[in-house]
Design an enzyme around this catalytic site. Structure first.
Site, PDB file in Angstrom:
ATOM      1  N   GLY A   6       0.815  -1.217   0.000  1.00  0.00           N
ATOM      2  CA  GLY A   6       0.000   0.000   0.000  1.00  0.00           C
ATOM      3  C   GLY A   6       0.846   1.264   0.000  1.00  0.00           C
ATOM      4  N   LEU A  80       0.076  -2.627   8.899  1.00  0.00           N
ATOM      5  CA  LEU A  80      -0.514  -1.580   8.046  1.00  0.00           C
ATOM      6  C   LEU A  80      -1.659  -2.104   7.188  1.00  0.00           C
ATOM      7  N   SER A 128      -6.457   5.055  13.370  1.00  0.00           N
ATOM      8  CA  SER A 128      -6.860   6.084  12.407  1.00  0.00           C
ATOM      9  C   SER A 128      -7.677   7.203  13.049  1.00  0.00           C
ATOM     10  N   GLU A 130     -10.109   8.368  11.739  1.00  0.00           N
ATOM     11  CA  GLU A 130     -11.505   8.043  11.439  1.00  0.00           C
ATOM     12  C   GLU A 130     -12.217   7.531  12.698  1.00  0.00           C
ATOM     13  N   TYR A 151     -15.684   1.074   8.869  1.00  0.00           N
ATOM     14  CA  TYR A 151     -14.211   1.108   8.932  1.00  0.00           C
ATOM     15  C   TYR A 151     -13.752   1.726  10.254  1.00  0.00           C
ATOM     16  N   LYS A 155     -11.596  -0.094  13.138  1.00  0.00           N
ATOM     17  CA  LYS A 155     -10.294   0.428  13.584  1.00  0.00           C
ATOM     18  C   LYS A 155     -10.299   0.678  15.101  1.00  0.00           C
ATOM     19  N   VAL A 191      -9.896  10.900  -2.149  1.00  0.00           N
ATOM     20  CA  VAL A 191     -10.328  12.122  -2.821  1.00  0.00           C
ATOM     21  C   VAL A 191      -9.174  12.982  -3.340  1.00  0.00           C
ATOM     22  N   GLY A 213     -18.186  13.834  -4.358  1.00  0.00           N
ATOM     23  CA  GLY A 213     -19.271  13.878  -3.370  1.00  0.00           C
ATOM     24  C   GLY A 213     -19.223  15.171  -2.563  1.00  0.00           C
ATOM     25  N   ALA A 282     -23.071   8.257   6.761  1.00  0.00           N
ATOM     26  CA  ALA A 282     -22.710   9.144   7.882  1.00  0.00           C
ATOM     27  C   ALA A 282     -21.329   9.702   7.555  1.00  0.00           C
ATOM     28  N   GLU A 283     -21.186  11.008   7.689  1.00  0.00           N
ATOM     29  CA  GLU A 283     -19.936  11.671   7.277  1.00  0.00           C
ATOM     30  C   GLU A 283     -19.126  12.100   8.499  1.00  0.00           C
TER      31      GLU A 283
HETATM   32  P1  NAP Z   1      -3.648   1.291   1.417  1.00  0.00           P
HETATM   33  O1  NAP Z   1      -2.824   2.039   0.411  1.00  0.00           O
HETATM   34  O2  NAP Z   1      -5.088   1.046   1.137  1.00  0.00           O
HETATM   35  O3  NAP Z   1      -2.915  -0.124   1.667  1.00  0.00           O
HETATM   36  C1  NAP Z   1      -3.555  -1.158   2.354  1.00  0.00           C
HETATM   37  C2  NAP Z   1      -2.661  -2.373   2.356  1.00  0.00           C
HETATM   38  O4  NAP Z   1      -3.325  -3.452   3.032  1.00  0.00           O
HETATM   39  C3  NAP Z   1      -2.318  -2.915   0.951  1.00  0.00           C
HETATM   40  O5  NAP Z   1      -1.000  -3.397   0.962  1.00  0.00           O
HETATM   41  C4  NAP Z   1      -3.294  -4.061   0.801  1.00  0.00           C
HETATM   42  O6  NAP Z   1      -2.898  -5.050  -0.124  1.00  0.00           O
HETATM   43  C5  NAP Z   1      -3.255  -4.617   2.213  1.00  0.00           C
HETATM   44  N1  NAP Z   1      -4.371  -5.508   2.535  1.00  0.00           N
HETATM   45  C6  NAP Z   1      -5.692  -5.301   2.361  1.00  0.00           C
HETATM   46  N2  NAP Z   1      -6.391  -6.372   2.790  1.00  0.00           N
HETATM   47  C7  NAP Z   1      -5.491  -7.273   3.247  1.00  0.00           C
HETATM   48  C8  NAP Z   1      -5.580  -8.570   3.805  1.00  0.00           C
HETATM   49  N3  NAP Z   1      -6.762  -9.181   3.967  1.00  0.00           N
HETATM   50  N4  NAP Z   1      -4.445  -9.209   4.183  1.00  0.00           N
HETATM   51  C9  NAP Z   1      -3.238  -8.624   3.989  1.00  0.00           C
HETATM   52  N5  NAP Z   1      -3.082  -7.409   3.439  1.00  0.00           N
HETATM   53  C10 NAP Z   1      -4.202  -6.734   3.079  1.00  0.00           C
HETATM   54  O7  NAP Z   1      -3.568   1.996   2.845  1.00  0.00           O
HETATM   55  P2  NAP Z   1      -2.510   3.099   3.382  1.00  0.00           P
HETATM   56  O8  NAP Z   1      -3.005   4.443   3.025  1.00  0.00           O
HETATM   57  O9  NAP Z   1      -1.147   2.666   3.001  1.00  0.00           O
HETATM   58  O10 NAP Z   1      -2.726   2.950   4.966  1.00  0.00           O
HETATM   59  C11 NAP Z   1      -1.946   2.035   5.737  1.00  0.00           C
HETATM   60  C12 NAP Z   1      -2.692   1.719   7.023  1.00  0.00           C
HETATM   61  O11 NAP Z   1      -2.896   2.923   7.756  1.00  0.00           O
HETATM   62  C13 NAP Z   1      -4.073   1.123   6.831  1.00  0.00           C
HETATM   63  O12 NAP Z   1      -4.317   0.230   7.900  1.00  0.00           O
HETATM   64  C14 NAP Z   1      -5.017   2.312   6.951  1.00  0.00           C
HETATM   65  O13 NAP Z   1      -6.288   1.890   7.354  1.00  0.00           O
HETATM   66  C15 NAP Z   1      -4.294   3.127   8.002  1.00  0.00           C
HETATM   67  N6  NAP Z   1      -4.482   4.583   7.949  1.00  0.00           N
HETATM   68  C16 NAP Z   1      -4.278   5.250   6.796  1.00  0.00           C
HETATM   69  C17 NAP Z   1      -4.405   6.636   6.775  1.00  0.00           C
HETATM   70  C18 NAP Z   1      -4.173   7.426   5.512  1.00  0.00           C
HETATM   71  O14 NAP Z   1      -4.597   8.591   5.470  1.00  0.00           O
HETATM   72  N7  NAP Z   1      -3.499   6.886   4.524  1.00  0.00           N
HETATM   73  C19 NAP Z   1      -4.738   7.318   7.959  1.00  0.00           C
HETATM   74  C20 NAP Z   1      -4.911   6.588   9.129  1.00  0.00           C
HETATM   75  C21 NAP Z   1      -4.754   5.206   9.123  1.00  0.00           C
HETATM   76  P3  NAP Z   1      -3.219  -4.905  -1.735  1.00  0.00           P
HETATM   77  O15 NAP Z   1      -2.154  -3.975  -2.275  1.00  0.00           O
HETATM   78  O16 NAP Z   1      -3.123  -6.287  -2.218  1.00  0.00           O
HETATM   79  O17 NAP Z   1      -4.603  -4.306  -1.841  1.00  0.00           O
HETATM   80  O1  G4F Z   2     -10.102  10.606   0.683  1.00  0.00           O
HETATM   81  P1  G4F Z   2     -11.198   9.997   1.477  1.00  0.00           P
HETATM   82  O2  G4F Z   2     -11.852   8.785   0.919  1.00  0.00           O
HETATM   83  O3  G4F Z   2     -10.567   9.718   2.923  1.00  0.00           O
HETATM   84  P2  G4F Z   2     -11.237   9.420   4.353  1.00  0.00           P
HETATM   85  O4  G4F Z   2     -12.625   8.951   4.224  1.00  0.00           O
HETATM   86  O5  G4F Z   2     -11.003  10.615   5.209  1.00  0.00           O
HETATM   87  O6  G4F Z   2     -10.358   8.178   4.855  1.00  0.00           O
HETATM   88  C1  G4F Z   2      -8.932   8.196   4.748  1.00  0.00           C
HETATM   89  O7  G4F Z   2      -8.402   8.782   5.921  1.00  0.00           O
HETATM   90  C2  G4F Z   2      -8.633   8.037   7.137  1.00  0.00           C
HETATM   91  C3  G4F Z   2      -7.996   8.829   8.271  1.00  0.00           C
HETATM   92  O8  G4F Z   2      -8.950   9.753   8.798  1.00  0.00           O
HETATM   93  C4  G4F Z   2      -7.997   6.666   6.974  1.00  0.00           C
HETATM   94  F1  G4F Z   2      -8.124   5.969   8.137  1.00  0.00           F
HETATM   95  C5  G4F Z   2      -8.665   5.940   5.818  1.00  0.00           C
HETATM   96  O9  G4F Z   2      -8.049   4.673   5.656  1.00  0.00           O
HETATM   97  C6  G4F Z   2      -8.465   6.757   4.543  1.00  0.00           C
HETATM   98  O10 G4F Z   2      -7.092   6.759   4.236  1.00  0.00           O
HETATM   99  O11 G4F Z   2     -12.330  11.076   1.760  1.00  0.00           O
HETATM  100  C7  G4F Z   2     -12.033  12.320   2.354  1.00  0.00           C
HETATM  101  C8  G4F Z   2     -13.279  13.207   2.298  1.00  0.00           C
HETATM  102  C9  G4F Z   2     -14.545  12.533   2.845  1.00  0.00           C
HETATM  103  O12 G4F Z   2     -15.212  13.434   3.679  1.00  0.00           O
HETATM  104  C10 G4F Z   2     -15.387  12.241   1.619  1.00  0.00           C
HETATM  105  O13 G4F Z   2     -16.793  12.281   1.853  1.00  0.00           O
HETATM  106  O14 G4F Z   2     -13.557  13.501   0.926  1.00  0.00           O
HETATM  107  C11 G4F Z   2     -14.948  13.388   0.708  1.00  0.00           C
HETATM  108  N1  G4F Z   2     -15.173  13.122  -0.721  1.00  0.00           N
HETATM  109  C12 G4F Z   2     -15.847  13.955  -1.553  1.00  0.00           C
HETATM  110  N2  G4F Z   2     -15.896  13.431  -2.775  1.00  0.00           N
HETATM  111  C13 G4F Z   2     -14.781  12.048  -1.414  1.00  0.00           C
HETATM  112  C14 G4F Z   2     -15.237  12.232  -2.723  1.00  0.00           C
HETATM  113  N3  G4F Z   2     -14.074  10.940  -1.056  1.00  0.00           N
HETATM  114  C15 G4F Z   2     -13.787  10.029  -2.025  1.00  0.00           C
HETATM  115  N4  G4F Z   2     -13.034   8.933  -1.693  1.00  0.00           N
HETATM  116  N5  G4F Z   2     -14.250  10.158  -3.316  1.00  0.00           N
HETATM  117  C16 G4F Z   2     -14.971  11.254  -3.710  1.00  0.00           C
HETATM  118  O15 G4F Z   2     -15.377  11.348  -4.877  1.00  0.00           O
END
Ligand code: NAP
Ligand code: G4F
Length: 335
Positions: A6, A80, A128, A130, A151, A155, A191, A213, A282-283
């Protein structure tokens, strides 16, 4: 490292290799390659200097977690892996709970059994922002969770499992409560990346519209490269603890659109259409983190600000759009 394929997995791998770690990553089986983000770091395992080794495994399969732990004997484990898309968690709540919550529990149980036989390991858990959901901002480590999605609930369950294993079994477990973090490696359906991909393609005439959205939701957006360093710092402390990681600044989706369009010299108005399918039942309206504990204890602070973050994503996606335009200009179909 679970979730090595990821966004965060690739930045953390790059960081750990830079610290001279040998990195072992869990990759789940896929019908097409899912290791593209690691290509620049990977060397064939037959190369004696290879220090990134991939293993098949899945958080849904406890036996694979136990096998990899006993083969690798890691000193640090970074969990992760997740079904990390909030909107999709409303479509697939059971699957999301199974991977995110029960998957973490499977890993904890495997680590507990393994630790009792061998050397103790340290665990980083990807919690997270979230989980805060509609809790008032700014959110810090003592803000009560009020998740607003399957989600977020999953978490929060994983987070409390980790806290419980730390308290019950004395395991060294740190939860990083990370606010949104983005990069040019961000998945294309989140997004920020959706916007930079679309606006750069619109700029080059490759598409006309993008459907979004809720533009009014606000997020505390940081750079993934900065945030993986905080994960590592947590595991280097003498005591395990939980930390909020954030920039402290909040911007709306509309602000992100404005900034990306401004950097491209584009008026986004005629190109953005609103589609109700991208709204959530729910947002989470407002996220803004208070990372003062991380600053004080870990000495961590973000280096990349909002404008610079948008700039690096726009630059990379403009390059991708140019490559696509060149291929189309040369008569090649682009899939
Ligand atoms: P990501 O790009 O969606 O990567 C998710 C990873 O998990 C990918 O490697 C995916 O594999 C793997 N995965 C999914 N299902 C699995 C399973 N059943 N078994 C093993 N691996 C699996 O997420 P990220 O943005 O790097 O985030 C990393 C972590 O931080 C996640 O847990 C996410 O929820 C958390 N997080 C992210 C953010 C953010 O803003 N990015 C914020 C807070 C927390 P594939 O490549 O095969 O799909
Ligand atoms: O980019 P988003 O999908 O991220 P969201 O929902 O905040 O979640 C991400 O951050 C979390 C940490 O707070 C992580 F835990 C989670 O794994 C992920 O990485 O959406 C951000 C905002 C939302 O409010 C959504 O309603 O953007 C708004 N949005 C508006 N239009 C959209 C869109 N989101 C997406 N994905 N696609 C749209 O077209």
């Amino acid at each position: 490292m679970t979730g090595i394929t990821g966004q965060d997995g690739c930045y953390l791998t790059e960081f750990l290799l830079g610290q001279h770690y040998e990195v072992h990553g869990l990759v789940r089986r896929s019908s097409s390659f899912n290791t593209a983000r690691l290509n620049h770091l990977y060397r064939d395992v037959h190369d004696p200097s290879a220090n990134l080794i991939l293993h098949h495994g899945d958080l849904l399969d406890g036996s694979s977690l136990r096998r990899v732990l006993s083969t690798v004997e890691p000193v640090e484990v970074y969990n992760l892996a997740a079904q990390s898309h909030v909107r999709i968690s409303f479509e697939e709540p059971e699957y999301t709970a199974d991977v995110v919550a029960t998957g973490t529990l499977r890993l904890l149980e495997a680590m507990r059994d393994y630790s009792s036989l061998s050397k103790p390991m340290r665990l980083y858990q990807a919690s997270s922002s979230e989980m805060f959901g509609c809790a008032p901002s700014p959110q810090n480590e003592v803000t009560p969770f009020h998740p607003r999605s399957p989600y977020g609930v999953a978490k929060a369950a994983a987070h409390f499992q980790c806290v419980n294993y730390r308290e019950a079994y004395g395991m060294f477990i740190c939860c990083g409560i990370l606010f949104n973090h983005e990069s040019p490696q961000r998945g294309e359906t989140f997004v920020t990346r959706k916007i930079t991909r679309a606006l750069t393609r619109i700029k080059l005439g490759l598409q006309e519209h993008v459907y979004l959205g809720n533009l009014e939701a606000r997020r505390d957006w940081g750079f993934a490269g900065d945030y993986v360093e905080a994960m590592w710092l947590m595991l280097q402390q003498s005591e395990p603890d939980d930390f909020v990681i954030a920039t402290g600044q909040s911007f709306s989706v509309r602000d992100f659109l404005d900034e990306a369009a401004c950097q491209l010299g584009l008026d986004w108005g005629p190109h953005v259409k609103i589609d109700s399918r991208y709204f959530r039942p729910a947002e989470v309206d407002f996220l803004q983190g208070d990372a003062s504990k991380a600053r004080r204890v870990l000495g961590w602070s973000p280096k990349v600000g909002f404008q610079q973050l948008v700039g690096m994503m726009v630059e990379r996606d403009l390059e991708l759009a140019r490559q696509e335009a060149t291929l189309i200009g040369a008569g090649h179909a682009v899939s």
